[in-house]
Design an enzyme around this catalytic site. Structure first.
Site, PDB file in Angstrom:
ATOM      1  CG  HIS A   1      -3.935  -0.020   6.786  1.00 18.35           C
ATOM      2  ND1 HIS A   1      -3.888   0.469   8.075  1.00 18.35           N
ATOM      3  CD2 HIS A   1      -2.778   0.380   6.194  1.00 18.35           C
ATOM      4  CE1 HIS A   1      -2.763   1.147   8.252  1.00 18.35           C
ATOM      5  NE2 HIS A   1      -2.069   1.107   7.119  1.00 18.35           N
TER       6      HIS A   1
ATOM      7  CG  ASP B   1       0.661  -1.601   7.769  1.00 18.52           C
ATOM      8  OD1 ASP B   1       1.575  -2.420   7.962  1.00 18.52           O
ATOM      9  OD2 ASP B   1       0.830  -0.367   7.837  1.00 18.52           O
TER      10      ASP B   1
ATOM     11  CG  HIS C   1      -0.348   0.054   2.530  1.00 18.27           C
ATOM     12  ND1 HIS C   1       0.392  -0.983   3.057  1.00 18.27           N
ATOM     13  CD2 HIS C   1      -0.333   1.023   3.484  1.00 18.27           C
ATOM     14  CE1 HIS C   1       0.807  -0.661   4.276  1.00 18.27           C
ATOM     15  NE2 HIS C   1       0.403   0.560   4.544  1.00 18.27           N
TER      16      HIS C   1
ATOM     17  CG  HIS D   1       4.209  -2.223  11.397  1.00 20.14           C
ATOM     18  ND1 HIS D   1       4.973  -1.087  11.580  1.00 20.14           N
ATOM     19  CD2 HIS D   1       3.432  -1.975  10.311  1.00 20.14           C
ATOM     20  CE1 HIS D   1       4.664  -0.187  10.658  1.00 20.14           C
ATOM     21  NE2 HIS D   1       3.734  -0.712   9.877  1.00 20.14           N
TER      22      HIS D   1
END
Length: 262
Positions: free
Chosen positions: A119, A136, A61, A174
């Site tokens: 997201h 994400d 993204h 992450h």
């Protein structure tokens, strides 16, 4: 020339990002596909230190912590950059959409594109060779915030990912596992799978290692955002909100708002 072994390595970036490197360890020519290279200094120094040459980039993204290294990488190496067709990303050379196949002949790789809005509106994931690069959308024991899409879109995206084979390895972008487990234990304090995962994650982080990848099976057992159909999860959220949870979407929506304020 077909690869003999593929090593998949998380390269730390910023404070808690990972840039995933899908790497061929042939001694004469180490090459890699990079997923979501956000920090130029982190990935360029890693490539130099490990003597690795990138051959392609996969972007999930448009956020800067996933794309920020593209100018530095493509100035040095004229490589293809794959990413969501529904988003504007400077440096994108190969827009991809639902069902597209990304073929990297140098590594004998083929990844399938899954559109997972929520997201961001155009977020995509890459699935192949037993791995899911989830950006994400799906985190270890959590999920991304809903910035551009709707809660219904994010819920549908996560339900789709949850239906993948349980052995599928999940490589998100992450290192959020420990804080996510802290929240998950608020929702399911008596979940034994979650307690075991907490212990394992603490040991890994204490040793300076990534808690990733996880698996879809682990996420189904411990990630509250994939467990909105479980009665005790619904009951916990009903107790937190003071309102009955009649559907999985209502449960997910209340859970995401709870996590946003946690």
């Amino acid at each position: 020339m077909k690869r003999t072994m593929l090593n998949i390595t998380p390269v730390p970036a910023f404070r808690d990002n990972y840039i995933w490197a899908l790497m061929d360890d042939r001694p004469d020519d180490r090459i890699a596909v990079l997923v979501d290279p956000g920090e130029p200094e982190a990935i360029l120094s890693w490539l130099e230190r490990e003597h690795v040459r990138p051959v392609a980039v996969l972007i999930t993204h448009h956020h800067g912590d996933h794309t920020g290294a593209l100018p530095a990488l493509t100035r040095r190496w004229p490589i293809p950059v794959y990413g969501p067709a529904r988003e504007t990303i400077a440096g994108l050379t190969h827009p991809v959409a639902e069902g597209d196949r990304v073929s990297i002949p140098e590594l004998d790789l083929e990844m399938t594109v899954l559109e997972t809005p929520g997201h961001t509106l155009g977020h995509v994931c890459y699935l192949g060779h037993g791995w899911l690069f989830s950006g994400d959308t799906l985190f270890s024991c959590g999920c991304g915030r809903v910035f551009e899409g709707t809660l219904a879109q994010m819920h549908a995206s996560l339900e789709r990912l949850a239906s993948l084979p349980p052995e599928t390895r999940v490589a998100c972008a992450h290192e959020y596992t420990l804080p996510n487990i802290g929240f998950a234990k608020e929702v399911e304090p008596d979940n034994p799978d979650l307690a075991r995962r907490h212990q394992e994650a603490r040991q890994l982080r204490k040793a300076g290692k990534a808690t990733l990848p996880s698996t879809i099976g682990q996420e189904r057992a411990t990630n509250p955002f994939l467990r909105c159909h479980i009665s005790r999860v619904r009951d916990a959220i009903s107790q937190h909100t003071g309102s009955p949870m009649d559907t999985a979407l209502a449960t997910f929506s209340a859970l995401r708002r709870w996590k946003d304020d946690y």
